[in-house]
Design an enzyme around this catalytic site. Structure first.
Site, PDB file in Angstrom:
ATOM      1  N   ASP A 264       0.871  -1.178   0.000  1.00 29.91           N
ATOM      2  CA  ASP A 264       0.000   0.000   0.000  1.00 29.91           C
ATOM      3  C   ASP A 264       0.908   1.228   0.000  1.00 29.91           C
ATOM      4  O   ASP A 264       2.105   1.097  -0.263  1.00 29.91           O
ATOM      5  CB  ASP A 264      -0.914  -0.042   1.234  1.00 29.91           C
ATOM      6  CG  ASP A 264      -2.264   0.592   0.954  1.00 29.91           C
ATOM      7  OD1 ASP A 264      -2.310   1.828   0.807  1.00 29.91           O
ATOM      8  OD2 ASP A 264      -3.253  -0.146   0.873  1.00 29.91           O
ATOM      9  N   HIS A 296      -3.581   5.862   3.408  1.00 28.63           N
ATOM     10  CA  HIS A 296      -4.347   4.660   3.072  1.00 28.63           C
ATOM     11  C   HIS A 296      -3.731   3.381   3.650  1.00 28.63           C
ATOM     12  O   HIS A 296      -4.442   2.522   4.192  1.00 28.63           O
ATOM     13  CB  HIS A 296      -4.443   4.569   1.544  1.00 28.63           C
ATOM     14  CG  HIS A 296      -5.397   3.540   1.041  1.00 28.63           C
ATOM     15  ND1 HIS A 296      -5.017   2.263   0.716  1.00 28.63           N
ATOM     16  CD2 HIS A 296      -6.726   3.603   0.787  1.00 28.63           C
ATOM     17  CE1 HIS A 296      -6.063   1.577   0.279  1.00 28.63           C
ATOM     18  NE2 HIS A 296      -7.121   2.372   0.316  1.00 28.63           N
ATOM     19  N   ASN A 397     -14.090  -0.320  -6.151  1.00 24.87           N
ATOM     20  CA  ASN A 397     -15.379   0.329  -5.855  1.00 24.87           C
ATOM     21  C   ASN A 397     -15.902   1.146  -7.024  1.00 24.87           C
ATOM     22  O   ASN A 397     -15.997   2.358  -6.938  1.00 24.87           O
ATOM     23  CB  ASN A 397     -15.237   1.290  -4.655  1.00 24.87           C
ATOM     24  CG  ASN A 397     -14.670   0.618  -3.441  1.00 24.87           C
ATOM     25  OD1 ASN A 397     -14.859  -0.567  -3.253  1.00 24.87           O
ATOM     26  ND2 ASN A 397     -13.967   1.360  -2.618  1.00 24.87           N
ATOM     27  N   SER A 460     -11.327  -1.447   0.011  1.00 24.76           N
ATOM     28  CA  SER A 460     -10.020  -1.220   0.650  1.00 24.76           C
ATOM     29  C   SER A 460     -10.041  -1.648   2.105  1.00 24.76           C
ATOM     30  O   SER A 460      -9.048  -2.159   2.624  1.00 24.76           O
ATOM     31  CB  SER A 460      -9.657   0.269   0.626  1.00 24.76           C
ATOM     32  OG  SER A 460      -8.927   0.582  -0.510  1.00 24.76           O
TER      33      SER A 460
END
Lengths: 758, 215
Positions: A264, A296, A397, A460
């Site tokens: 990430d 994130h 998404n 996520s």
């Protein structure tokens, strides 16, 4: 009078057993007498007998403080281990206790001795074995128990009973003021478990509870954000969480051996709630350590490994080693471009440096051979003995019915979608044929980079939760392969949301739905199954297709299950009513003989109970096909008025699908007239001889169909089951129906006249 | 026989390249049409079609030239998004090729920056079927079928003026190559050409894409 009699009987009963007790001076005879004097081990809880099993290698031991150190050394000489439990008994919890009276207990030092029966009798004041309950948890019984009176006036009865049984009456508790404390000695007529049961079973007291020693897991998670972590325990919509608290109760013994690479945009290294593994890598610059490009990665990592430390949130796998592999996102400050080859190198670095699990909450549209090859490398070459890394990706998404790249690029990947708190797919969560599992990820708490907490949503947030559960599975069984971990997660998923989960030929791990995959990840069931998975049968052997009215056999291997504490509970078939009875079946054998007397799709299940009373089933879908032969139309009678209301069909099928006035499961009929489809109405007449060749049956069209059935529109189809449309039929014309009707009326008239004439 | 014919073909190409080779010159005219290796990449055995973008390009230049390049781009009103090339972290690179370079994305088609001086490498951007933008870096990576094929790889690099940087430091079964403006084509074209010789297990062009977090 009655109560007095009970007491008297109890005392007599005890007296009868007293020799037994007295014979063993140092060690109290274990075994508790019920009212019927049956020897068994149990205690009372909420008016229910809780059974116990005695242990012979662990004891609660009370000794004098002055001799305790020497005693411990003696234990060690004989290979026993003594763990100090209470150095001195503080009786401050008893109101007005006389120190002198209980001096011996005040100076007593209590131990838990394991490794066998203590044999230093002369130095032991009291000893009693440990027990195990039905959950296989160890329970020790001290020498104390407590009693609640029904009425204060019953106090003399309690004192009297204590005296009669050689039990010390300590007094009223100072904190739990409704309790009276009592203690057993070697001179008592039983140990504290026996005495508590005896006192309770006199019926004189509201409760009599032995003091129990158990190991308490930190069952209450005290992290301040935990009450908001509905993904772990959904108190509003029960059942729509990952079943974490139950999993937590199982413990995660080897969690600190598991390494999760969080690929990430970096994880902050200074968060007190989020300790990181000492190895990390930055795939953007191809150097160590990792870099924090944005928040994130921290949001994701916290869901996996945040400590249970009264700070922030509770991670799913506290203690796991978090290995940040930083990549750079388009939204991060500075340049937003990332080299696919460098991401591939980041994956390779993680695998080569011991990562067990890769958690990847990202995606992009450019399919890359570089990345694909590394995912395959991780799945097949990762971990010791090439067990393979568990690779978890988010589906992304975009509200699309296709899973995004890379989640869709390899069937070995666990592709994770996002579920809402009511068990539905979040509208933004991509879904489709590659979706494997969902996790609750709509507005859940996580850690932020500024050392606080924040809320996080989307696939996520779903992906790291499955990575966290995978870590728990490996903590329970580090020898599992990547595929086995994925199978466990899929097999144990919760079928939430009311979706039509069904078995699919390319989805072997139970029922599946395109919007939810196998369903909601279940941490508890997965962790419970993990230690036993290698001995569990992986599938049911037997045909996937069967012929109607012909016996077939299914079997499972149960080798090694008993030793693992797994019970095979037999077979079941759904829909159970479909066959209207089985020609031959033996539900408890590992081989199951069954005859399907109906048609359509059946699910054969082999049912097990795992340790911890967890149900587990293997399933196999069996298709019993319907074979239509060319149907014929005939007019069989009925009310012809208005003409055309009745479409009367005589059809032949190789199996009878119309049995007892109803359709078999999975089957339906429909009429199609000039391209328009109508649902059937089944008349109550017509017959199907059960001869396998079929015969006539009757279908009554909806009344409005008459508008379409005329001398000019004569095409009619019968469809039996999905996609099983018969040949087009020639619908009798209106004139033909009228002619047939008149013929029937005339025939009936002639028959009636003939009868009258006779 | 087929392999022999392929090698013979390569030898012809090699001779052709050698005759027009000039290390200090601009890119020579290749003896074969390199556009046949354009506008797609090999995804295992499948050709993935690409569509060239006219508003975005990938460039590479030496660190010392950053001011010059930047000024030239500014003069013609072009923006640049630049970051360091870490080639030494990804490949053995004993010769130190492209060691002190900066890579950048410029928001203009390659035709409009051909005249920019000091650029070591220029390549177009593409979009794939999912409309994801893909830039072609200077790097390409090759996996041999056998270690003994290494000389063939080196020869092919030489023939096409592709830099041989050595083994990948992390993915050690990979060999890393790099294209410059002197190469016969960009990294996409070269990867396709190399792969289609049939000599190698794979030949993958360097892509840059945008990676999206999912929330």
């Amino acid at each position: 009078m009655k109560k007095t009699l009970v007491i008297l009987l109890a005392i007599i009963g005890l007296s009868a057993c007293q020799d037994n007790i007295s014979e063993n001076v140092q060690e109290i005879t274990i075994g508790t007498r019920s009212a019927t004097n049956t020897l068994e081990y149990y205690y009372w809880c909420n008016e229910e007998k809780i059974p116990l099993r005695i242990l012979t290698d662990k004891y609660f031991v009370l000794t004098e403080t002055t001799t305790s150190e020497n005693l411990v050394q003696e234990f060690e000489k004989t290979g026993q281990k003594a763990l100090s439990f209470r150095r001195e008994r503080n009786f401050s919890y008893i109101e007005g206790i006389s120190d002198n009276k209980f001096e011996i207990f005040k100076k007593a030092h209590s131990y838990i001795v394991s490794g066998g029966r203590p044999n230093t009798k002369d130095k032991i004041l009291y000893s009693t074995p440990f027990y195990k309950n039905i959950q296989d948890e160890e329970i020790g019984i001290t020498n104390e128990f407590s009693v609640i009176l029904k009425n204060d006036a019953d106090l003399p009865k309690l004192k009297h009973l204590a005296e009669e049984n050689g039990v010390l009456f300590l007094g009223k508790e100072a904190i739990r003021k409704e309790y009276y404390a009592l203690a057993c000695t070697i001179d008592s007529k039983g140990n504290a478990l026996e005495m508590a049961n005896l006192f309770y079973e006199t019926g004189l007291f509201e409760a009599a509870n032995p003091e129990m020693l158990t190991k308490i897991s930190p069952g209450v998670i005290m992290d301040p954000a935990f009450p908001d972590q509905w993904n772990l325990h959904n108190t509003t919509n029960l059942g729509n969480d990952i079943n974490y608290l139950n999993a937590y109760s199982l413990g995660f013994p080897h969690i600190d051996d598991v390494i999760v690479a969080v690929i990430d945009n970096g994880v902050v290294s200074h968060h007190p709630d989020l300790p990181l593994y000492h190895l990390s890598f930055d795939a953007h610059t191809l150097s160590t350590p990792s870099v924090v490009y944005g928040s994130h990665g921290t949001n994701c990592a916290a869901l996996i490994g945040a400590q249970h430390n009264n700070e922030g949130i509770a991670g799913i796998a506290p203690g796991v080693k978090l290995m940040p592999i930083s990549i750079k996102y388009d939204a991060d400050p500075g340049d937003g471009w990332t080299s696919s080859a460098d991401i591939a190198r980041g994956i390779r670095w993680a695998v080569n440096n011991g990562a067990d699990i890769l958690s990847c909450s990202w995606g992009n549209g450019g399919s890359s051979v570089d990345i694909n090859r590394e995912i395959q490398y991780a799945l097949t070459e990762g971990r010791d003995e090439n067990r393979g890394c568990i690779v978890v990706f988010a589906t992304m998404n975009d509200s699309r019915s296709t899973v995004s790249y890379p989640a869709n690029s390899n069937p070995g990947i666990l592709a994770v979608g996002n579920m809402t708190s009511i068990g539905k797919r979040n509208g933004s969560s991509n879904y489709g044929k590659e979706l494997d599992i969902v996790a609750p990820a709509s507005h859940i708490p996580t850690l932020s980079t500024n050392l606080g907490t924040t809320y996080f949503s989307g696939t996520s947030a779903a992906c790291p939760q499955v990575a966290g559960v995978a870590a728990l599975i490996l903590s329970a069984n580090p020898n599992l392969t990547s595929k086995q971990v994925g199978d466990i997660i899929e097999l144990t998923a919760q079928k939430v949301g009311g979706y039509g989960y069904s078995l699919k030929p390319d989805r072997p791990n139970g029922t599946w739905h395109s919007e939810m995959g196998y369903g909601l990840v279940d941490a508890y069931a997965a962790v419970a199954l993990a230690p036993h998975f290698s001995v569990m049968p992986q599938s049911i052997s037997g045909p996937e297709s069967a012929v109607w009215d012909t016996a077939v056999s299914y079997s499972v291997s149960t080798s090694g299950l008993q030793a693992a504490g797994i019970t095979f509970n037999g077979w079941s078939v759904v829909p159970s009513a479909a066959g209207d009875g089985w020609a031959s079946s033996n539900y408890s054998s590992t081989t199951f003989n069954v005859t399907f007397t109906g048609m359509g799709e059946y699910t054969v299940k082999a049912n097990f109970t795992l340790p911890g009373n967890i149900p587990y089933s293997l399933t196999k879908i069996v298709n019993v096909p319907v074979n239509l032969i060319t149907p014929q139309i005939a007019f069989l009678g009925g009310d012809p008025s208005p003409i055309g209301r009745y479409g009367v069909v005589s059809a032949g099928v190789t199996n009878p699908q119309y049995v007892g006035g109803r359709l078999m499961p999975g089957m339906s009929f429909e009429w199609q007239v000039n391209g328009e489809t109508f649902a059937e109405e089944i008349g109550g007449y017509g017959a199907f001889p059960n001869n396998g060749l079929g015969s006539s049956f009757a279908l009554r069209c909806r009344s409005h169909l008459r508008n379409y059935v005329s001398e000019w529109s004569n095409t009619l189809y019968v469809t039996v089951g999905p996609g099983m449309r018969g040949q087009p039929l020639s619908q009798p014309s209106r004139q033909e129906l009228e002619r047939l009707w008149l013929e029937m009326v005339e025939a009936a008239r002639e028959e009636a006249e003939s009868s009258r004439a006779e | 026989m087929k392999k022999f014919a392929m090698l013979l073909g390569l030898a012809v190409v090699c001779v052709g390249f050698s005759t027009c080779r000039d290390k200090n010159s601009e890119k020579p005219e290749p003896p074969i049409d390199m556009t046949q290796y354009d506008n797609y990449y090999m995804y295992y055995e499948e050709k993935i079609e690409l569509e060239k973008l006219n508003n975005k390009s990938y460039i590479l230049f030496e660190n010392k030239d950053i001011q010059v390049v930047s000024q030239q781009l500014t003069d013609i009103g072009i923006e640049m998004e630049a970051w360091p090339l870490n080639i030494s972290n990804s490949a053995e690179n004993p010769n130190g090729y492209l060691k002190n370079c900066t890579q950048a994305v410029v928001y203009v088609g390659i035709e409009e920056i051909n005249e920019i001086k000091k650029l070591i490498y220029i390549a177009p951007f593409y979009t794939d079927l999912s409309r994801e933008e893909i830039g072609i870096t200077a790097e390409l990576s090759v996996v041999l079928k056998r270690e003994s094929d290494l000389p063939k790889l080196k020869q092919l690099c030489e023939n096409n003026r592709v830099l041989f940087l050595g083994k990948d430091t992390i993915r050690t079964e990979y060999y890393i190559l790099a294209c410059t403006q002197a190469s016969m084509g960009n990294a996409l074209q070269m990867a396709n050409l190399f792969y289609e010789t049939g000599l190698f297990e794979t030949a993958i062009p360097g892509f840059i894409t945008t990676i999206h977090p999912i929330n």
